[in-house]
Design an enzyme around this catalytic site. Structure first.
Site: not given
Length: 357
Positions: A289, A291
């Site tokens: 991930d 983000r």
């Protein structure tokens, strides 16, 4: 003549560097190294870089693991590029699309001497430009004029710094979920993408607001893709806010867990070959991930909220908000959109990413 204020700041040069890399231009790091994105490089610029000296290809440790290349620098590997290697060879190293068709790409010689900080900054730069995380490097004594220049410190600190957000515009937008909808647009000071806040009703700033941090998903939110649960989660979150009479949905432009739509489609293609969503990201060279959920905390603060009832199945979102000054008084589950098309995807999110399903 006073021109200092008209010269680009490090943050502005960082954004120039991202744009240059996307267009196939190299950038100069620490005045000693040209760095180019393998994905956007063309044969002419490859030849020009090769004429300057021996080439090195920097890839992440995840991609190196797939290629069975030795990793001496922890999070990355620096592959010595053979003199016979052409652009097709470089792009085959960067792009895992045909790994199964041509599994034997090595053996590779990787560097273990000298500092890897320039290579690390180059990989971070191409990642931040939403390109495949593979950077071609060549050391230079005198970098060509006209190229964007950054120090490694400027690049790394600029990408690590938390952005500050300014409201750009807002207007009432009646929605299916609630006629009392209002859309706010926020622009970061680092030149990155704008993010949006959809406010339902008139939430009390003195009470915990029902909120969701929703990462953009073009395939799920717009096309109605059945490969994920994003579209149903978006609809359900807005519907719950409408039924409650108040809430805030933060729509964050972090497509594909932060790797961008093009790389997300590459990951989908790898999933068609039998890899799960985490394995596909790793084969591309990305983390599980990518983000930045600090954005959510910053926007909630900018809107005047300090407490939230967070609509999420992801404990990492809760932890990130808590660590950045937003008190999450309740995690509100959001279990919708499960189907035979995304059962494996959701199982992987639970098993490898810690989602509570």
């Amino acid at each position: 003549m006073m021109t200092g204020s008209l010269c680009p700041s490090p943050a502005e040069r960082l954004n120039r560097a991202r744009a240059d890399l996307r267009m196939g231009l190299p950038v100069v790091l620490d005045e000693t190294t040209l760095a180019a994105s393998v994905e956007s490089l063309d044969p002419a610029r490859l030849a020009a870089m090769r004429a300057l000296g021996p080439l090195t290809l920097a890839i992440t440790s995840w991609r190196a693991e797939t290629l069975k290349a030795r990793v001496y620098d922890g999070d990355l590997a620096r592959i010595m590029v053979p003199e016979s290697a052409d652009l097709r060879w470089l792009q085959a190293i960067a792009d895992p699309a045909d790994d199964l068709a041509t599994p034997m790409k090595g053996p590779f010689r990787t560097q273990r001497e000298d500092d890897a900080s320039v290579a690390r900054a180059a990989i971070r730069l191409v990642k931040s430009a939403q390109l495949l995380p593979a950077a071609l490097l060549v050391q230079v004594a005198d970098a060509p004029e006209g190229l964007t220049r950054l120090t490694v410190t400027e690049a790394m600190e600029g990408m690590a710094n938390e952005a500050r957000f300014a409201p750009v515009s807002a207007a009432r937008v009646p929605l299916r979920a609630s006629e009392a909808g209002r859309v706010h647009v926020f622009r970061p000071d680092n030149g990155a993408e704008e993010h949006y806040a959809i406010e339902i009703g008139a939430p009390d700033r003195m009470k915990p607001v029902l909120a969701r941090l929703h990462s953009a998903c073009f395939t799920g939110d717009v096309l109605g893709s059945l490969k994920c649960d994003c579209g149903p989660q978006l609809d359900a979150a807005l519907r719950q806010m409408g039924e409650a009479g108040a809430g805030v949905l933060l729509y964050l432009n972090q497509e594909g867990r932060g790797i961008g739509l093009a790389n997300k489609m590459r990951a989908y293609s790898l999933q068609d070959q039998g890899f799960d969503t985490v394995e596909a990201n790793h084969r591309l060279g990305f983390e599980d991930d990518e983000r930045d959920f600090r954005i959510g905390a910053a926007l909630l603060k900018r809107l005047g909220f300090s407490q939230t009832r967070l609509l999420t199945n992801n404990p990492k979102k809760v932890a990130m908000l808590q660590s950045h000054g937003i008190d999450v008084v309740e995690r509100v589950p959001l279990k919708v959109g499960m189907s035979r098309f995304n059962a494996n995807y959701l199982a992987t999110k639970a098993a490898k990413s810690g989602h509570i399903l």
